[in-house]
Scaffold this active site. Structure first.
Site, PDB file in Angstrom:
ATOM      1  N   ARG A  20      48.291  44.026  36.916  1.00  0.00           N
ATOM      2  CA  ARG A  20      47.913  44.819  35.742  1.00  0.00           C
ATOM      3  C   ARG A  20      49.045  44.887  34.718  1.00  0.00           C
ATOM      4  NH1 ARG A  20      46.386  50.368  37.717  1.00  0.00           N
ATOM      5  NH2 ARG A  20      47.994  49.803  39.188  1.00  0.00           N
ATOM      6  N   ASN A  38      42.355  48.346  38.152  1.00  0.00           N
ATOM      7  CA  ASN A  38      41.988  47.935  39.491  1.00  0.00           C
ATOM      8  C   ASN A  38      40.593  48.462  39.793  1.00  0.00           C
ATOM      9  OD1 ASN A  38      44.367  46.613  40.146  1.00  0.00           O
ATOM     10  ND2 ASN A  38      45.279  48.378  41.159  1.00  0.00           N
TER      11      ASN A  38
END
Length: 93
Positions: A20, A38
């Protein structure tokens, strides 16, 4: 200037490997807007908006990701741009 958007679902070893953070930095470097988060099922989900060239380059780079990632697949769906102006990391869904 033409803007496009893609909704991405990324599978593989993509959680716990700074995917990320890598996504945020890469998207910002390409002047893209959107978000990444996520998923509870182990995937990473992203929404990417920008020029067609920048979005496609991002998707190409996303197949590699950061060094510890092992991307198995990226499902990409064409979506309508929402006019986002920044790229952010969102909480897990």
């Amino acid at each position: 200037m033409t803007m496009i958007a893609r909704h991405l679902l990324i599978t593989g070893q993509v959680q716990g490997v700074f995917y990320r953070n890598w996504t945020v930095q890469t998207a910002r470097d390409l002047n893209l807007a959107g978000w990444v988060r996520n998923k509870a099922d182990g995937r990473v989900e992203a929404w990417v908006e920008g020029t067609p060239e920048a979005v496609e380059l991002f998707i190409q780079r996303a197949h590699e990701g950061p060094p510890a990632a092992r991307v198995a697949n990226i499902d990409s769906a064409e979506v309508a741009p929402e006019g986002l102006t920044t790229f952010d990391k969102r909480p897990t869904a």
